[in-house]
Design a protein around this motif. Structure first.
Motif, PDB file in Angstrom:
ATOM      1  N   ARG A 181      27.196  59.834  41.628  1.00 28.87           N
ATOM      2  CA  ARG A 181      26.701  59.277  40.358  1.00 28.87           C
ATOM      3  C   ARG A 181      27.828  58.679  39.523  1.00 28.87           C
ATOM      4  N   SER A 182      29.027  59.220  39.665  1.00 31.26           N
ATOM      5  CA  SER A 182      30.168  58.673  38.917  1.00 31.26           C
ATOM      6  C   SER A 182      30.802  57.481  39.627  1.00 31.26           C
ATOM      7  N   GLY A 183      30.258  57.137  40.807  1.00 26.29           N
ATOM      8  CA  GLY A 183      30.738  55.963  41.534  1.00 26.29           C
ATOM      9  C   GLY A 183      31.781  56.255  42.598  1.00 26.29           C
ATOM     10  N   ASN A 184      32.147  57.517  42.759  1.00 27.30           N
ATOM     11  CA  ASN A 184      33.166  57.880  43.744  1.00 27.30           C
ATOM     12  C   ASN A 184      32.478  58.253  45.062  1.00 27.30           C
ATOM     13  N   LEU A 185      32.047  57.247  45.802  1.00 26.67           N
ATOM     14  CA  LEU A 185      31.293  57.487  47.032  1.00 26.67           C
ATOM     15  C   LEU A 185      32.175  58.051  48.130  1.00 26.67           C
ATOM     16  N   ASP A 186      33.441  57.653  48.168  1.00 30.37           N
ATOM     17  CA  ASP A 186      34.346  58.171  49.198  1.00 30.37           C
ATOM     18  C   ASP A 186      34.498  59.688  49.067  1.00 30.37           C
ATOM     19  N   LYS A 187      34.701  60.156  47.843  1.00 29.58           N
ATOM     20  CA  LYS A 187      34.856  61.596  47.622  1.00 29.58           C
ATOM     21  C   LYS A 187      33.543  62.316  47.910  1.00 29.58           C
TER      22      LYS A 187
END
Length: 337
Positions: free
Chosen positions: A35-41
């Motif tokens: 949701r915060s945009g950090n898809l890699d993590k």
């Protein structure tokens, strides 16, 4: 002895509870990152959890979903294929894999997955909605319409099938079913981003329905019994829109339609939730506000002025709309061409 027998069972329960907690925790952490945009993590969290909980359906769903969002379709599809082979694969499993194939423009592969999905879950209206989308993407519009119609037959209160069919019938010169399905859609799904689009379509399709006398006459002469009955009732009041289709002329026509429908045998022969709702609104004295809302796109400034001058009825309709659920009974599907 009984205590000794119970001990392994209790330990197994604890292990299962801990495993479930670990999966839920990984899911929550990953979704927060996504949701915060950090898809890699987010994906890294899921993959780490999968080391401890291999072939877990929840984690595979997350992996495929996040990978699709990352446009890593190879990984999304690989995880999705593992997912649907699990014994506990559910409807959502097929949706997730089908969506990955569609996002990768692999429409034939997606079609195959959705076909398998509806065979396994024949009562999933949502799967039929996405199956229809895929068929349409794969240049099979007639087959797509049949899938959407099947979705309505098996669960008539799922909105997406109405959404797609409203647009399909608008594109394929069938304004009667476009207006019927479109209005059902906006009653089920009144506040979504898709609602204004279908309200626009509704107004345009009412114009098409009354463009010439031949349009209604074709339904009367060649339609199935329900279609013919609806078209015949509309035809009685077509003069009300002879000077143009506007929210005001449609208010008059649609009001007379409902009065005539319920004063005839049609209401008993062809029960229809949409017409029940319109009659209810008439009896409550808020049909005018509803009608103005449906066709607001005709002239937004005019609608705002009307609403300003009729705040009481607008407020009553707004309260009704927010408090009233629109659910279509299963026995109200009518065959049509």
């Amino acid at each position: 002895m009984k205590k000794l027998l119970l001990l392994p069972i209790l330990l197994l329960g604890v292990l299962m509870t801990n495993a479930q907690a670990g999966v839920v925790d990984a899911h929550n952490q990953a979704m927060n990152k996504a949701r915060s945009g950090n898809l890699d993590k987010a994906l890294s969290i899921i993959k780490d959890a999968e080391v401890n909980f291999p072939n877990n359906a929840s984690l595979l769903k997350d992996e495929s979903f996040i990978s699709t969002a990352k446009k890593d379709y190879t990984n999304a599809i690989a995880a999705g294929r593992k997912l649907i082979e699990l014994p506990d694969a559910d409807e959502q499993s097929y949706q997730i894999l089908g969506s990955a194939y569609r996002a990768d423009s692999k429409y034939s592969e997606a079609e195959d997955i959705y076909k398998r999905g509806v065979e396994k879950f024949p009562n999933s209206s949502l799967l039929y909605a996405e199956f229809g989308q895929t068929l349409n993407d794969n240049n099979k519009p007639t087959a797509a319409a049949k899938a959407w119609e099947k979705g309505i037959q098996i669960n008539p209160s799922i909105s997406s099938n109405y959404y797609f069919l409203t647009k399909y019938y608008a594109q394929h010169n069938n304004p009667l079913w476009s207006v019927l399905y479109g209005e059902i859609f906006i009653n089920i799904e009144s506040f979504s981003q898709r609602t204004p689009e279908i309200r626009d379509t509704l107004f345009n399709e009412y114009n098409a329905l009354f463009a010439t006398d031949n349009v209604l006459q074709n339904y009367i002469d060649n339609g199935q019994p329900f279609e013919s009955a609806v078209a015949s009732t509309f035809a009685q009041f077509k003069d009300m829109v002879s000077n143009g289709v506007t929210p005001e002329s449609l208010y008059a026509l649609r009001g007379q339609f409902i009065v005539s429908w319920f004063n005839s045998d049609n209401a008993k022969k062809f029960p229809y939730k949409l017409f029940d709702r319109q009659q209810q609104l008439l009896k409550l004295g808020i049909f005018d506000a509803y009608n103005q809302w449906v066709f607001a796109s005709y002239n937004e400034d005019q609608f705002k002025n009307w609403a300003q001058m009729n705040q009481g009825i607008v407020q009553e309709f707004s309260k009704f709309q927010k408090a009233s659920m629109f659910k279509v009974p299963e026995a109200q599907y009518y065959a049509h061409k």
